[in-house]
Design a protein around this motif. Structure first.
Motif, PDB file in Angstrom:
ATOM      1  N   GLY B 212     -49.177 -43.809 -12.004  1.00 24.56           N
ATOM      2  CA  GLY B 212     -48.063 -43.242 -11.243  1.00 24.56           C
ATOM      3  C   GLY B 212     -48.079 -41.729 -11.296  1.00 24.56           C
ATOM      4  N   TYR B 213     -48.256 -41.206 -12.499  1.00 18.23           N
ATOM      5  CA  TYR B 213     -48.297 -39.748 -12.662  1.00 18.23           C
ATOM      6  C   TYR B 213     -49.475 -39.175 -11.879  1.00 18.23           C
ATOM      7  CZ  TYR B 213     -44.742 -39.285 -16.361  1.00 18.23           C
ATOM      8  OH  TYR B 213     -43.566 -39.241 -17.068  1.00 18.23           O
ATOM      9  N   LEU B 228     -47.535 -43.164  -0.436  1.00 19.57           N
ATOM     10  CA  LEU B 228     -47.865 -43.493  -1.821  1.00 19.57           C
ATOM     11  C   LEU B 228     -46.653 -43.404  -2.742  1.00 19.57           C
ATOM     12  CD1 LEU B 228     -51.408 -42.002  -2.236  1.00 19.57           C
ATOM     13  CD2 LEU B 228     -50.715 -44.399  -2.180  1.00 19.57           C
ATOM     14  N   PHE B 229     -45.579 -42.822  -2.219  1.00 12.11           N
ATOM     15  CA  PHE B 229     -44.392 -42.646  -3.048  1.00 12.11           C
ATOM     16  C   PHE B 229     -43.960 -43.957  -3.696  1.00 12.11           C
ATOM     17  CE2 PHE B 229     -39.688 -42.492  -3.382  1.00 12.11           C
ATOM     18  CZ  PHE B 229     -39.607 -41.501  -4.338  1.00 12.11           C
ATOM     19  N   LEU B 234     -43.245 -47.635  -8.285  1.00  7.56           N
ATOM     20  CA  LEU B 234     -43.438 -48.944  -8.887  1.00  7.56           C
ATOM     21  C   LEU B 234     -44.232 -48.836 -10.188  1.00  7.56           C
ATOM     22  CD1 LEU B 234     -42.546 -51.718  -7.828  1.00  7.56           C
ATOM     23  CD2 LEU B 234     -44.959 -52.135  -7.332  1.00  7.56           C
ATOM     24  N   LEU B 235     -45.336 -48.090 -10.142  1.00 11.60           N
ATOM     25  CA  LEU B 235     -46.173 -47.929 -11.333  1.00 11.60           C
ATOM     26  C   LEU B 235     -45.376 -47.288 -12.471  1.00 11.60           C
ATOM     27  CD1 LEU B 235     -49.596 -46.818  -9.847  1.00 11.60           C
ATOM     28  CD2 LEU B 235     -49.092 -48.902 -11.116  1.00 11.60           C
ATOM     29  N   VAL B 236     -44.612 -46.266 -12.134  1.00  9.29           N
ATOM     30  CA  VAL B 236     -43.861 -45.573 -13.180  1.00  9.29           C
ATOM     31  C   VAL B 236     -42.783 -46.485 -13.773  1.00  9.29           C
ATOM     32  CG1 VAL B 236     -42.254 -43.674 -13.635  1.00  9.29           C
ATOM     33  CG2 VAL B 236     -44.352 -43.255 -12.360  1.00  9.29           C
ATOM     34  N   THR B 240     -42.665 -47.538 -17.545  1.00 13.10           N
ATOM     35  CA  THR B 240     -41.502 -47.212 -18.368  1.00 13.10           C
ATOM     36  C   THR B 240     -41.033 -48.431 -19.163  1.00 13.10           C
ATOM     37  OG1 THR B 240     -40.831 -45.625 -16.691  1.00 13.10           O
ATOM     38  CG2 THR B 240     -39.182 -46.247 -18.313  1.00 13.10           C
ATOM     39  N   TYR B 241     -40.922 -49.570 -18.470  1.00 14.84           N
ATOM     40  CA  TYR B 241     -40.464 -50.775 -19.178  1.00 14.84           C
ATOM     41  C   TYR B 241     -41.437 -51.150 -20.301  1.00 14.84           C
ATOM     42  CZ  TYR B 241     -36.439 -51.773 -16.290  1.00 14.84           C
ATOM     43  OH  TYR B 241     -35.216 -51.694 -15.696  1.00 14.84           O
ATOM     44  N   LEU B 242     -42.737 -51.117 -19.982  1.00 12.14           N
ATOM     45  CA  LEU B 242     -43.726 -51.499 -20.994  1.00 12.14           C
ATOM     46  C   LEU B 242     -43.703 -50.538 -22.177  1.00 12.14           C
ATOM     47  CD1 LEU B 242     -46.774 -52.619 -18.843  1.00 12.14           C
ATOM     48  CD2 LEU B 242     -45.222 -54.027 -20.190  1.00 12.14           C
ATOM     49  N   LEU B 243     -43.676 -49.246 -21.872  1.00 11.51           N
ATOM     50  CA  LEU B 243     -43.742 -48.274 -22.958  1.00 11.51           C
ATOM     51  C   LEU B 243     -42.477 -48.298 -23.810  1.00 11.51           C
ATOM     52  CD1 LEU B 243     -45.590 -45.179 -21.529  1.00 11.51           C
ATOM     53  CD2 LEU B 243     -46.395 -46.949 -23.067  1.00 11.51           C
ATOM     54  N   PHE B 244     -41.336 -48.449 -23.159  1.00 13.04           N
ATOM     55  CA  PHE B 244     -40.114 -48.521 -23.952  1.00 13.04           C
ATOM     56  C   PHE B 244     -40.172 -49.718 -24.881  1.00 13.04           C
ATOM     57  CE2 PHE B 244     -37.824 -45.383 -21.373  1.00 13.04           C
ATOM     58  CZ  PHE B 244     -37.114 -44.770 -22.371  1.00 13.04           C
TER      59      PHE B 244
END
Ligand SMILES: Nc1ncnc2c1ncn2[C@@H]1O[C@H](COP(=O)(O)OP(=O)(O)O)[C@@H](O)[C@H]1O
Ligand SMILES: [Mg+2]
Lengths: 256, 670
Positions: B212-213, B228-229, B234-236, B240-244
């Protein structure tokens, strides 16, 4: 002066506005010597838990005074109460009161951590203790992974680790089967032999038979006391049962 | 068991558990309101007639909010059920059959559903109405801009939430069906294991976030950015959910291993406490983080669009009205000015006198504007001279020529120039010395600090040059020289008139329409172009208003969502932590230490999602800039300032909400 003195305490629960008052303790008066193992017995609703809460500074008496080693519990400032409880008293609860988010080891260390004890000192105290209590294999387990008896032993370890002056136990065998109860009570009497003062509230004559003295309370008053002396546990239990039966009958006669 | 018996039991259960039912109902009602507000737009008359192109976006928005509603209500339900299990287990042990329990729970679910949907719809109608008023107040949209209430959105909302409640109900029933009474009795405390760290999820999270970044940081084409927005978003979100989830657990476990740190009162309580329910915490935190990003992005882009638009309007219209008069019959300049121009100005004055507005001073001047010239080596190169080097973008200029007479007139100054001098203004440096050569003549240059407002040309990223000749003859002869380059192309002087009027916006619009009609056809040998600031504003917002509207509306919805989740999270976790804290207080945890430990936990839970949200927004910057440049007049300085201010204000609002809800949390825990 005795080690623990309970001087004419009275406890009235005033309840919410409008509700009627309950006198949980009328006039309780007794003393405990250092190194004694005392059981407090009585029917449900006789005020045992109330008494224990007063001794453990979780609550304050309406009247009267409790002293431990010469200090009056009521004179301790609110701010110092937690510290006092942490350092002078050890607790064993009927429902263990272990925290699910801590391993047994962390549960046992909790009071020391709260006291900011250095790690080396904590380890030094922990090892012999868990060994003596037979839970050294389980220190990394969590409460939900061990049996009730093992939980209660961890709770005892937590109570002992601060080297408290007095251990207070509220129906410690209440949630245990007979075998686990026996193990626990044997443990209590061993600890007591090392000159640890214990005050235990119980329903069970079998559990009480491990102690050196039994205090009976009823309707908020001490009405009877018996000493074990050098009797065997079984003989002592017989006397306790009879005392209970007698109390029951006398109660009936009184009320009739 | 009779129906009305289970109804009574359900009602008394809800009453007995109002501590947890109230937040649940409030939370689901607001979720209902959010969904209703967005689906209402799909059948909104204004949207249908004016902003049809936005309907797909609104559909997407509705989908997103529907999914969010499902996740959120499930999340809230899990707290609710955990607290109810004990009681259900008790019923079971007391001999109530599971199907009776199912009926009671069913009745409870029905009741909460009805209350949530009814209050939610009412709230949605009121809030929708209010938002429309607020937006109309800012954007001045046409009359048909109202929040209409029709059956379809109501039906859609009812159906969606019926489905969601049915799903949670079935889930709860299955859950109860497959657990024995003992497990139920132990309730929320049974078998809650310390979560495992999972490096794979962590890696997946990193990759997703990185992807995403990456999209945002490498993009350099507005159209591509637009498409692509959504992929990047979606990727971010996934990242976010996975990393949190995975990240926080890994970090907490690592902290726990550092025993000199862990075995001190604060960390001991807070780390173990956080780790214990990290899965729930993490979902809650990720929810807050994602919603915060959405608030930040939707509000800042909207504000940037809006202020960009206002800047453009203010720049394009220094005055309320302007009239550009062009000579279309090659009438000689003096004659044209004396007859046609004067005639037109008189018409304007008469019309104005007859209208409901009053004219303030009307001024005129003549000007010639030529784009795409070049100033190189201190020489002016006319765009059609064939000598412009179009690759050298930095020396390209847009130029406006006027005469000193007009300059003095407009500015009220009294400057003097000889025929070899000129006044010169440039918005970006292109001229290095103090002479400028124009068509073979060297003029000595007197630089102006700023151009007169009325004469200014504003195009960013290119130098705008104003040249003031000493008299009209030099202006005309220069034009003639320009016109010699290409036979068929003629540069023309324009006669500009500009004036302000008094009056309300509506009066100004009526007035503008009258003049528009007057000048819609050529007059004599002239063509007059009439411009009015209010007309332009209305037309401009007619095109961009939809996006602004969407931004404000979504921003508002997302703020509600953030507040809602924060509130719910604090309350529900408060009740869970309370048991733990009280257990520790029994063995000597004092209230000061409780405050200290919970405070550090509370601060972490506050700061983490906010910081991550701001980081996401910062990384999204290139993408946002590219997208906005598609349909607006946005500059880096504008967008950066907007983002900074919006982040600051949002942090403040979030901080206040957090402060209030943490107080509720601490009250519950203590
Ligand atoms: N917090 C309280 N508020 C009012 N009454 C109480 C409270 N706690 C106990 N009581 C009453 O005081 C009496 C003694 O209770 P308790 O000490 O719990 O007895 P026991 O532990 O021997 O069963 C009972 O009548 C009980 O209802
Ligand atoms: Mg009791």
């Amino acid at each position: 002066m005795s080690f623990l003195e309970v001087k004419h305490i009275r406890k009235i629960y005033s309840g919410r506005a409008g509700a009627k008052e309950t006198t949980a303790l009328k006039d309780v008066n007794f003393s405990v010597k250092e190194g004694e193992f005392i059981s407090v017995m009585g029917e449900s609703g006789s005020g045992k838990t109330t008494l224990l809460n007063l001794l453990s500074t979780l609550d304050k008496p309406t009247d009267g005074e409790v002293t431990l080693g010469g200090t009056s519990l009521t004179s301790i400032k609110e701010k110092e109460l937690s510290k006092f409880r942490r350092e002078q008293l050890g607790f064993v609860f009927q429902d263990f009161n272990l925290l699910d988010n801590f391993s047994l080891k962390d549960n046992i260390l909790l009071p020391l951590v709260l006291d900011q004890t250095p790690i080396a000192e904590m380890e030094k105290r922990l090892q012999p203790l868990v060994k003596r209590l037979g839970i050294e294999e389980l220190t990394n387990s969590y409460p939900y992974e061990v049996s009730g008896g093992q939980k209660q032993r961890a709770a005892v370890a937590r109570a002992l680790i601060t080297k408290p002056k007095l251990i207070l136990a509220d129906e410690p065998t209440g949630a245990l089967d007979s075998k686990a109860s026996e193990t626990l009570m044997t443990l209590f009497s061993e600890i007591n032999k090392l000159n640890q003062t214990i005050l235990m509230v119980t329903h069970s004559a079998r559990a009480a038979s491990y102690s050196s003295r039994v205090v009976f309370i009823r309707d908020g008053e001490v009405y009877h006391e018996i000493y074990r002396g050098d009797q065997t546990a079984d003989a002592f239990m017989e006397r306790i049962s009879q005392a209970l039966l007698f109390a029951f009958n006398r109660g009936d006669q009184n009320e009739a | 068991m009779k129906h009305n018996m289970s109804f009574k039991l359900a009602v008394s259960n809800i009453k007995a558990n109002k501590q947890i039912y109230l937040p649940f109902v409030v939370a689901s009602a607001i979720t209902v309101a959010m969904f209703f507000m967005i689906v209402s737009l799909l059948s909104n008359a204004f949207v249908e007639s004016r902003q049809e192109s936005l309907v797909p976006l609104f559909k997407l928005g509705s989908g997103v909010i529907a999914v969010f509603s499902l996740i959120f209500i499930f999340y809230a339900n899990s707290f609710l059920m955990k607290r109810r299990k004990k009681e259900i287990g008790l019923y079971n042990i007391l001999g109530m059959e599971k199907r009776h329990i199912a009926r009671i729970i069913g009745t409870e679910t029905m009741l909460t559903f009805l209350v949530s949907v009814l209050t939610g719809l009412l709230t949605g109608i009121v809030l929708g109405q209010l938002t429309f008023y607020a937006i109309n107040f800012i954007l001045i949209l046409p009359d048909d801009f109202v929040f209409s209430i029709s059956l379809v959105p109501v039906a859609l909302t009812v159906v969606l939430f019926m489905a969601i409640f049915l799903v949670t109900y079935s889930y709860n029933i299955l859950n109860i069906q497959f657990s024995n009474p003992i497990e139920l009795l132990k309730g929320g405390n049974a078998g809650e294991k310390e979560p495992k760290s999972s490096p794979i999820l962590f890696l997946l999270g990193l990759m997703s976030l990185g992807g995403g970044y990456g999209i945002s940081l490498t993009i350099d084409d507005p159209m591509q950015a637009f498409f692509l927005f959504f992929a990047a978003v979606l990727l971010v979100i996934i990242g976010t959910y996975l990393l949190f989830n995975a990240g926080t657990i890994i970090i907490l476990k690592w902290l726990k291993k550092k025993s000199t740190f862990y075995y001190t009162p604060g960390p001991f309580i807070s780390i173990s406490g956080m780790l214990y329910r990290m899965k729930q915490h993490a979902t809650g935190l990720a929810n807050i983080c994602v919603l915060s990003v959405m608030v930040l992005i939707s509000v800042s882009t909207t504000v940037a669009l809006y202020s960009g638009a206002e800047r453009m309007i203010e720049a394009g219209f220094v005055n309320d009205n302007s009239l550009s008069i062009m000579n279309i019959d090659d009438t000689p300049v003096e004659e044209f000015e004396a007859t046609t121009v004067n005639n037109i100005i008189e018409m304007v004055e008469q019309r104005t006198a007859a209208s409901s507005v009053e004219m303030e001073e009307l001024q005129t001047y003549k000007q010639l504007t030529i784009y795409d010239n070049q100033i190189k080596n201190d020489a002016f190169i006319y765009t059609r001279s064939g000598q412009v080097d179009f690759d050298d973008e930095t020396s390209m200029v847009n130029t406006r020529f006027i005469s000193l007479d007009d300059y003095n007139d407009i500015t009220g100054q009294n400057r003097d120039l000889n025929s070899e001098e000129l006044l010169y203004y440039e918005s970006l440096p292109v001229l290095s010395g103090d002479t400028l050569e124009i068509e073979g003549i060297d003029y000595s240059v007197t630089r102006l600090d700023s151009p007169p407002e009325a004469v200014d040309v504003q195009v960013e990223d290119r130098s705008n040059v104003l040249i003031v000749f000493s008299d009209e003859e030099i202006l005309s002869s220069t034009i003639n020289q320009f016109n010699d380059y290409e036979a068929e192309y003629v540069e023309e002087l324009y006669y500009e008139a500009f004036w302000n009027t008094s009056g309300s916006r509506e009066e100004k619009l009526v007035y503008a329409n009258e003049l528009d009609e007057l000048f819609s056809d050529p007059i004599d040998d002239a063509y007059a172009f009439f411009y009015n600031k209010e007309v332009f504003r209305v037309n401009y917002y007619d095109i961009t208003g939809g996006f602004l509207f969407l931004g404000i509306y979504l921003g508002f919805l997302f703020i509600i969502g953030t507040v809602l989740i924060t509130y719910f999270k604090q309350i529900s976790e408060g009740y869970e932590d309370r048991v733990r804290i009280q257990a520790m207080q029994k063995v000597g945890l004092d209230s000061e230490m409780t405050k200290k430990a919970t405070r550090s936990q509370v601060i972490w839970m506050f700061v983490l999602p906010l910081v991550v949200a701001i980081m996401h927004t910062a990384v999204a910057y290139p993408l946002l800039y590219q997208m906005l440049s598609l349909f607006s007049f946005v500059t880096h300085s504008l967008l950066v300032t907007t983002l900074l201010i919006v982040s600051l204000v949002f942090s403040l609002i979030y901080g206040i909400v957090y402060k209030i809800t943490s107080r509720i949390y601490l009250n519950i825990v203590e």
